[in-house]
Write a protein that holds these residues in place. Sequence first.
Motif, PDB file in Angstrom:
ATOM      1  N   GLU A 117      24.233  10.170  52.801  1.00  0.00           N
ATOM      2  CA  GLU A 117      25.161  11.894  52.720  1.00  0.00           C
ATOM      3  C   GLU A 117      23.504  13.210  52.802  1.00  0.00           C
ATOM      4  OE1 GLU A 117      26.420   9.799  51.506  1.00  0.00           O
ATOM      5  OE2 GLU A 117      27.737   9.247  52.683  1.00  0.00           O
ATOM      6  N   ALA A 118      22.977  12.530  52.092  1.00  0.00           N
ATOM      7  CA  ALA A 118      21.507  13.622  51.422  1.00  0.00           C
ATOM      8  C   ALA A 118      20.875  14.066  52.369  1.00  0.00           C
ATOM      9  CB  ALA A 118      20.932  13.313  50.489  1.00  0.00           C
ATOM     10  N   ARG A 119      20.575  12.931  53.288  1.00  0.00           N
ATOM     11  CA  ARG A 119      19.421  12.705  54.565  1.00  0.00           C
ATOM     12  C   ARG A 119      20.298  13.306  55.699  1.00  0.00           C
ATOM     13  NH1 ARG A 119      15.283  11.459  57.760  1.00  0.00           N
ATOM     14  NH2 ARG A 119      14.934   9.283  58.875  1.00  0.00           N
ATOM     15  N   ALA A 120      21.312  13.079  56.076  1.00  0.00           N
ATOM     16  CA  ALA A 120      21.819  13.960  56.598  1.00  0.00           C
ATOM     17  C   ALA A 120      22.786  15.391  56.624  1.00  0.00           C
ATOM     18  CB  ALA A 120      23.510  13.737  56.995  1.00  0.00           C
ATOM     19  N   ARG A 121      21.944  16.111  55.716  1.00  0.00           N
ATOM     20  CA  ARG A 121      22.024  17.171  55.143  1.00  0.00           C
ATOM     21  C   ARG A 121      20.735  17.313  55.427  1.00  0.00           C
ATOM     22  NH1 ARG A 121      25.152  15.749  50.479  1.00  0.00           N
ATOM     23  NH2 ARG A 121      23.105  15.624  49.018  1.00  0.00           N
ATOM     24  N   ILE A 122      19.475  17.683  54.882  1.00  0.00           N
ATOM     25  CA  ILE A 122      17.988  17.585  55.436  1.00  0.00           C
ATOM     26  C   ILE A 122      18.094  17.724  56.800  1.00  0.00           C
ATOM     27  CG2 ILE A 122      15.997  16.896  54.821  1.00  0.00           C
ATOM     28  CD1 ILE A 122      16.878  15.958  51.854  1.00  0.00           C
ATOM     29  N   VAL A 123      18.683  16.763  57.287  1.00  0.00           N
ATOM     30  CA  VAL A 123      18.504  16.401  59.001  1.00  0.00           C
ATOM     31  C   VAL A 123      19.065  18.177  59.848  1.00  0.00           C
ATOM     32  CG1 VAL A 123      18.350  15.873  61.082  1.00  0.00           C
ATOM     33  CG2 VAL A 123      17.462  14.404  59.074  1.00  0.00           C
ATOM     34  N   ALA A 124      20.136  18.590  59.121  1.00  0.00           N
ATOM     35  CA  ALA A 124      20.720  18.638  59.326  1.00  0.00           C
ATOM     36  C   ALA A 124      19.925  20.449  59.612  1.00  0.00           C
ATOM     37  CB  ALA A 124      22.476  19.308  59.414  1.00  0.00           C
ATOM     38  N   ALA A 125      19.323  20.503  58.124  1.00  0.00           N
ATOM     39  CA  ALA A 125      18.939  22.147  57.613  1.00  0.00           C
ATOM     40  C   ALA A 125      18.136  22.568  58.629  1.00  0.00           C
ATOM     41  CB  ALA A 125      18.565  22.097  55.873  1.00  0.00           C
ATOM     42  N   VAL A 126      17.295  21.086  58.759  1.00  0.00           N
ATOM     43  CA  VAL A 126      16.060  20.994  59.540  1.00  0.00           C
ATOM     44  C   VAL A 126      15.855  21.912  61.058  1.00  0.00           C
ATOM     45  CG1 VAL A 126      13.819  19.739  60.507  1.00  0.00           C
ATOM     46  CG2 VAL A 126      14.479  19.402  58.375  1.00  0.00           C
ATOM     47  N   LYS A 127      16.559  21.291  61.542  1.00  0.00           N
ATOM     48  CA  LYS A 127      17.717  21.747  62.983  1.00  0.00           C
ATOM     49  C   LYS A 127      17.558  22.669  62.952  1.00  0.00           C
ATOM     50  CE  LYS A 127      19.005  16.512  64.656  1.00  0.00           C
ATOM     51  NZ  LYS A 127      19.752  16.405  65.729  1.00  0.00           N
ATOM     52  N   ARG A 128      18.594  23.390  62.118  1.00  0.00           N
ATOM     53  CA  ARG A 128      19.128  24.678  61.781  1.00  0.00           C
ATOM     54  C   ARG A 128      17.804  26.155  61.937  1.00  0.00           C
ATOM     55  NH1 ARG A 128      22.402  22.849  57.981  1.00  0.00           N
ATOM     56  NH2 ARG A 128      21.906  23.729  56.598  1.00  0.00           N
ATOM     57  N   ARG A 129      16.781  24.902  60.902  1.00  0.00           N
ATOM     58  CA  ARG A 129      15.117  25.994  61.422  1.00  0.00           C
ATOM     59  C   ARG A 129      14.218  25.936  62.272  1.00  0.00           C
ATOM     60  NH1 ARG A 129      13.117  23.248  57.247  1.00  0.00           N
ATOM     61  NH2 ARG A 129      14.999  23.611  55.616  1.00  0.00           N
ATOM     62  N   TRP A 130      14.184  25.377  62.556  1.00  0.00           N
ATOM     63  CA  TRP A 130      14.079  24.544  64.153  1.00  0.00           C
ATOM     64  C   TRP A 130      14.365  25.884  65.077  1.00  0.00           C
ATOM     65  CZ3 TRP A 130       8.970  24.627  64.834  1.00  0.00           C
ATOM     66  CH2 TRP A 130       8.582  24.437  63.856  1.00  0.00           C
ATOM     67  N   ALA A 131      15.854  25.418  65.017  1.00  0.00           N
ATOM     68  CA  ALA A 131      16.948  26.187  66.288  1.00  0.00           C
ATOM     69  C   ALA A 131      16.664  27.571  66.495  1.00  0.00           C
ATOM     70  CB  ALA A 131      18.144  26.138  66.721  1.00  0.00           C
ATOM     71  N   LYS A 132      16.800  28.305  64.881  1.00  0.00           N
ATOM     72  CA  LYS A 132      16.256  29.755  63.593  1.00  0.00           C
ATOM     73  C   LYS A 132      14.589  30.183  64.472  1.00  0.00           C
ATOM     74  CE  LYS A 132      17.084  32.597  60.314  1.00  0.00           C
ATOM     75  NZ  LYS A 132      17.542  32.596  59.138  1.00  0.00           N
ATOM     76  N   VAL A 133      13.663  29.341  64.494  1.00  0.00           N
ATOM     77  CA  VAL A 133      12.319  29.902  64.752  1.00  0.00           C
ATOM     78  C   VAL A 133      12.705  30.288  66.784  1.00  0.00           C
ATOM     79  CG1 VAL A 133      10.437  29.050  65.412  1.00  0.00           C
ATOM     80  CG2 VAL A 133      11.041  28.429  63.147  1.00  0.00           C
TER      81      VAL A 133
END
Length: 137
Positions: A117-133
């Motif tokens: 679950e923690a890994r999935a949260r981190i992956v989702a946050a990274v994807k959101r960050r790159w999408a924003k960039v």
Amino acid sequence: MTDGHYSISSFPSMSTTPSIDQLKRAITISEQIQKLESELASILGASVKVSAPAKVAAVAVKTGRKKRGLSAEGRARIAAAQKARWAKVKGTTAAAAPAAAPKAGKRKKGKRNLSPEARARIVAAVKRRWAKVKKAK
């Protein structure tokens, strides 16, 4: 210079025989050294003629901080840990270093793992960050 060695010819100011001026300068420096050694001997109160570096080293030892030691137990722990590292590198068992085993009161920390679950949260946050960039471009 060839292969890291210097030859006399690589130093233009040095020839095989010193000039008269160089010899006079060497004598002057030698006399200054003797004068300073005698002055140092009078300061230190030494009646025996000892070279200046030896006197300074002797004074430094007396006035310096006390050298810290290591207890026998500390040395044994270090030796056991090093033996265990070598056993690990060589692929042999750590039975050669039985003292390396943790004490009963202390628990060795293992490798920490992330929950899925923690890994999935981190992956989702990274994807959101790159999408924003990418969106900002």
